[in-house]
Design a protein around this motif. Structure first.
Motif, PDB file in Angstrom:
ATOM      1  N   GLN A  99      -0.499   5.203 -19.037  1.00 14.49           N
ATOM      2  CA  GLN A  99       0.476   6.136 -18.476  1.00 14.49           C
ATOM      3  C   GLN A  99       0.878   5.803 -17.053  1.00 14.49           C
ATOM      4  O   GLN A  99       2.048   5.958 -16.682  1.00 14.49           O
ATOM      5  CB  GLN A  99      -0.080   7.566 -18.534  1.00 14.49           C
ATOM      6  N   TRP A 100      -0.075   5.320 -16.216  1.00 21.65           N
ATOM      7  CA  TRP A 100       0.210   5.175 -14.794  1.00 21.65           C
ATOM      8  C   TRP A 100       0.081   3.748 -14.271  1.00 21.65           C
ATOM      9  O   TRP A 100       0.893   3.317 -13.458  1.00 21.65           O
ATOM     10  CB  TRP A 100      -0.707   6.105 -13.987  1.00 21.65           C
ATOM     11  N   LEU A 101      -0.929   3.011 -14.739  1.00 19.77           N
ATOM     12  CA  LEU A 101      -1.118   1.658 -14.203  1.00 19.77           C
ATOM     13  C   LEU A 101       0.018   0.730 -14.612  1.00 19.77           C
ATOM     14  O   LEU A 101       0.548  -0.020 -13.780  1.00 19.77           O
ATOM     15  CB  LEU A 101      -2.463   1.086 -14.656  1.00 19.77           C
ATOM     16  N   GLU A 102       0.403   0.782 -15.875  1.00 27.11           N
ATOM     17  CA  GLU A 102       1.428  -0.151 -16.345  1.00 27.11           C
ATOM     18  C   GLU A 102       2.761   0.005 -15.613  1.00 27.11           C
ATOM     19  O   GLU A 102       3.333  -0.989 -15.155  1.00 27.11           O
ATOM     20  CB  GLU A 102       1.594  -0.035 -17.860  1.00 27.11           C
ATOM     21  N   LEU A 137       2.330  -1.455 -12.147  1.00 19.78           N
ATOM     22  CA  LEU A 137       2.294  -2.917 -12.168  1.00 19.78           C
ATOM     23  C   LEU A 137       3.684  -3.507 -12.382  1.00 19.78           C
ATOM     24  O   LEU A 137       3.984  -4.603 -11.901  1.00 19.78           O
ATOM     25  CB  LEU A 137       1.352  -3.404 -13.269  1.00 19.78           C
ATOM     26  N   GLU A 138       4.521  -2.777 -13.091  1.00 25.63           N
ATOM     27  CA  GLU A 138       5.887  -3.247 -13.334  1.00 25.63           C
ATOM     28  C   GLU A 138       6.828  -2.894 -12.186  1.00 25.63           C
ATOM     29  O   GLU A 138       7.982  -3.326 -12.175  1.00 25.63           O
ATOM     30  CB  GLU A 138       6.405  -2.639 -14.644  1.00 25.63           C
ATOM     31  N   GLY A 139       6.342  -2.100 -11.216  1.00 23.79           N
ATOM     32  CA  GLY A 139       7.173  -1.723 -10.070  1.00 23.79           C
ATOM     33  C   GLY A 139       8.199  -0.667 -10.385  1.00 23.79           C
ATOM     34  O   GLY A 139       9.184  -0.507  -9.649  1.00 23.79           O
ATOM     35  N   LYS A 140       7.981   0.107 -11.455  1.00 25.86           N
ATOM     36  CA  LYS A 140       8.959   1.122 -11.861  1.00 25.86           C
ATOM     37  C   LYS A 140       8.794   2.437 -11.107  1.00 25.86           C
ATOM     38  O   LYS A 140       9.747   3.206 -10.983  1.00 25.86           O
ATOM     39  CB  LYS A 140       8.848   1.375 -13.370  1.00 25.86           C
ATOM     40  N   ALA A 165      -7.132   0.037 -12.484  1.00 14.99           N
ATOM     41  CA  ALA A 165      -7.551  -1.143 -13.237  1.00 14.99           C
ATOM     42  C   ALA A 165      -9.068  -1.217 -13.370  1.00 14.99           C
ATOM     43  O   ALA A 165      -9.598  -1.594 -14.418  1.00 14.99           O
ATOM     44  CB  ALA A 165      -7.022  -2.403 -12.556  1.00 14.99           C
ATOM     45  N   LYS A 166      -9.775  -0.809 -12.318  1.00 16.45           N
ATOM     46  CA  LYS A 166     -11.229  -0.940 -12.294  1.00 16.45           C
ATOM     47  C   LYS A 166     -11.940   0.258 -12.906  1.00 16.45           C
ATOM     48  O   LYS A 166     -12.959   0.106 -13.595  1.00 16.45           O
ATOM     49  CB  LYS A 166     -11.694  -1.137 -10.848  1.00 16.45           C
ATOM     50  N   TYR A 167     -11.403   1.469 -12.668  1.00 12.65           N
ATOM     51  CA  TYR A 167     -12.117   2.690 -13.047  1.00 12.65           C
ATOM     52  C   TYR A 167     -11.391   3.542 -14.082  1.00 12.65           C
ATOM     53  O   TYR A 167     -11.997   4.459 -14.653  1.00 12.65           O
ATOM     54  CB  TYR A 167     -12.368   3.560 -11.807  1.00 12.65           C
ATOM     55  N   ALA A 216       0.856  -1.178   0.000  1.00 12.69           N
ATOM     56  CA  ALA A 216       0.000   0.000   0.000  1.00 12.69           C
ATOM     57  C   ALA A 216       0.900   1.239   0.000  1.00 12.69           C
ATOM     58  O   ALA A 216       2.016   1.188   0.514  1.00 12.69           O
ATOM     59  CB  ALA A 216      -0.889  -0.009   1.238  1.00 12.69           C
ATOM     60  N   PRO A 217       0.445   2.366  -0.568  1.00  9.15           N
ATOM     61  CA  PRO A 217      -0.863   2.587  -1.202  1.00  9.15           C
ATOM     62  C   PRO A 217      -0.940   2.186  -2.668  1.00  9.15           C
ATOM     63  O   PRO A 217      -1.977   2.352  -3.299  1.00  9.15           O
ATOM     64  CB  PRO A 217      -1.046   4.098  -1.044  1.00  9.15           C
ATOM     65  N   ASP A 218       0.172   1.649  -3.210  1.00 10.74           N
ATOM     66  CA  ASP A 218       0.172   1.301  -4.632  1.00 10.74           C
ATOM     67  C   ASP A 218      -0.897   0.267  -4.973  1.00 10.74           C
ATOM     68  O   ASP A 218      -1.524   0.343  -6.037  1.00 10.74           O
ATOM     69  CB  ASP A 218       1.540   0.757  -5.039  1.00 10.74           C
ATOM     70  N   THR A 219      -1.096  -0.707  -4.085  1.00 15.19           N
ATOM     71  CA  THR A 219      -2.076  -1.760  -4.393  1.00 15.19           C
ATOM     72  C   THR A 219      -3.462  -1.156  -4.617  1.00 15.19           C
ATOM     73  O   THR A 219      -4.133  -1.461  -5.603  1.00 15.19           O
ATOM     74  CB  THR A 219      -2.122  -2.801  -3.267  1.00 15.19           C
TER      75      THR A 219
END
Length: 402
Positions: free
Chosen positions: A120-123, A126-129, A110-112, A100-103
């Motif tokens: 731009q932001w989720l990928e 998810l890759e931890g960058k 992912a949902k909204y 958290a808070p990334d999760t």
């Protein structure tokens, strides 16, 4: 429900335990030494361990299966024992990209989120960058009621202008934190209090975003992520940064907090379990009044109570996770409230007993107990104070008997 973990989960649990034994526990001192040298930088050991975990496929356990290749496809029930294991070290979840808070932010996007926001932001999350923050809590209002939030989000042509003050914004102090999801009001005069709010993406480098100080937690600054006080001074972002639409902020917040609350509880049980193990080891090794501490009746009682309470909370967490999987987060809200009340209090009691059995060293930097206690005590406020959960749970329970 079946309380036996599946073969898949048992395999993953063994992998996580082995990774913790080989890479995380031996590097606890290294992590803290690197933090002291550069408090708001991600320590090099973290990046090294993340690469190892990712290479082994121990990554993004929390993400539901509908989110594609980035997700290992675990249910909440399957994720629970893995999260418990990670919770034994305060920073371990980040190694597996489950912190958290990334999760919660990843789940929101992912949902909204729309496709551009995801790209731009989720990928990169998810890759931890990169890291992220969720800016909701405000010092001037009771923020556990999200309808009280006063930060203004005003449309001006193709942009939104944001003004307000937030604090205890976890993660915002870290230099790799690149994005915040900010909650504020786009329609403060709407008679429906639940559609006044919106959530919007604000890059950390946007002009007008000012981190004024890191807020401490019982004296800890919780570096490298910290808990920032943030001022938004005429912050302008593109209108397309709005998530889902105007007036949807409260809806998004409710969708975000359900899974986040139970994840906190899973980790709390791990913290309590580690404290119990430390308590037992200390009691077996320490000699007081001429005999091993474990011979003292009060010490045996503390250990026995702790075992019982941890197992009770573990089973309640699994039941809540199972109901979320079978019937959805909304249907499981009572169980989520129950475990959010029970787990942090239970873990606090267990850690407190462990501190008592350790004596002076229990409150020192030579064990993990003092920092664990501070974090768990704060968890009784995070994602809604105990009193809010009890108020709602009591109300909903009584309604069934009207």
């Amino acid at each position: 429900m079946n309380f036996e973990y599946s073969e898949k989960v048992q395999g993953l649990l063994e992998q996580v335990r082995q990774f913790m034994d080989e890479h995380i526990y031996p590097n606890e001192k290294t992590f803290h030494d690197q933090i002291e040298a550069n408090p708001w930088e991600t320590p090099p050991i973290m990046e090294e361990l993340k690469a190892k975990a990712k290479a082994q496929g121990l990554w993004n356990f929390f993400l539901p299966k509908e989110y594609g290749d980035y997700s290992p496809g675990l249910t909440n029930l399957e994720y629970a024992p893995l999260s418990e294991e990670m919770g034994k070290v305060m920073w371990a979840s980040e190694v597996f990209n489950c912190a958290a808070p990334d999760t919660g932010n990843m789940e929101v996007l992912a949902k909204y989120g729309n496709e551009a926001q995801k790209k731009q932001w989720l990928e990169p999350l998810l890759e931890g960058k990169i890291r992220s923050a969720f800016a909701m809590t405000e010092p001037a209002v009771a923020s556990s009621d999200a309808t009280n939030i006063e930060t203004q989000i005003v449309r001006d042509g193709d942009e939104y202008v944001i003004n307000g003050k937030k604090f205890y914004i976890s993660g915002a102090c870290r230099k790799t934190c690149e994005i915040m999801i900010v909650m504020g009001k786009t329609d403060a005069e709407n008679p429906n209090r639940y559609i006044q709010q919106s959530q919007i993406l604000v890059p950390m480098n946007t002009p007008g975003v000012k981190i004024t100080r890191p807020m401490k937690v019982f004296g800890y600054n919780d570096a490298p992520e910290g808990h920032a006080e943030v001022i938004f001074d005429n912050v302008r972002v593109p209108a397309e940064n709005l998530i889902l639409g105007e007036g949807r902020g409260f809806e998004i917040a409710q969708g975000r907090l359900g899974p986040g609350r139970i994840h906190h509880c899973m980790r709390s049980i791990g913290a309590a379990q580690r404290a119990l193990e430390a308590m037992c080891k200390r009691a077996n090794e320490r000699v007081v009044f001429g005999r091993p501490m474990i011979k003292q009746q009060s010490v045996r009682e503390d250990i026995a109570k702790s075992v019982c309470e941890i197992e009770q909370a573990r089973l309640m967490t699994l039941k809540a996770a199972d109901k979320m999987d079978r019937e959805g987060n909304k249907a499981a809200k009572d169980f989520i409230a129950m475990i959010k009340i029970v787990a942090p209090n239970m873990a606090l009691d267990v850690v407190d007993r462990a501190i008592q059995i350790h004596g002076a060293v229990g409150v020192s930097q030579d064990t993990t107990l003092a920092h664990a206690w501070a974090g768990l005590r704060t968890l009784r406020l995070a994602d809604g104070p105990d009193q809010v959960h009890m108020m709602q749970l009591g109300r909903d329970t009584a309604k069934r008997y009207e």
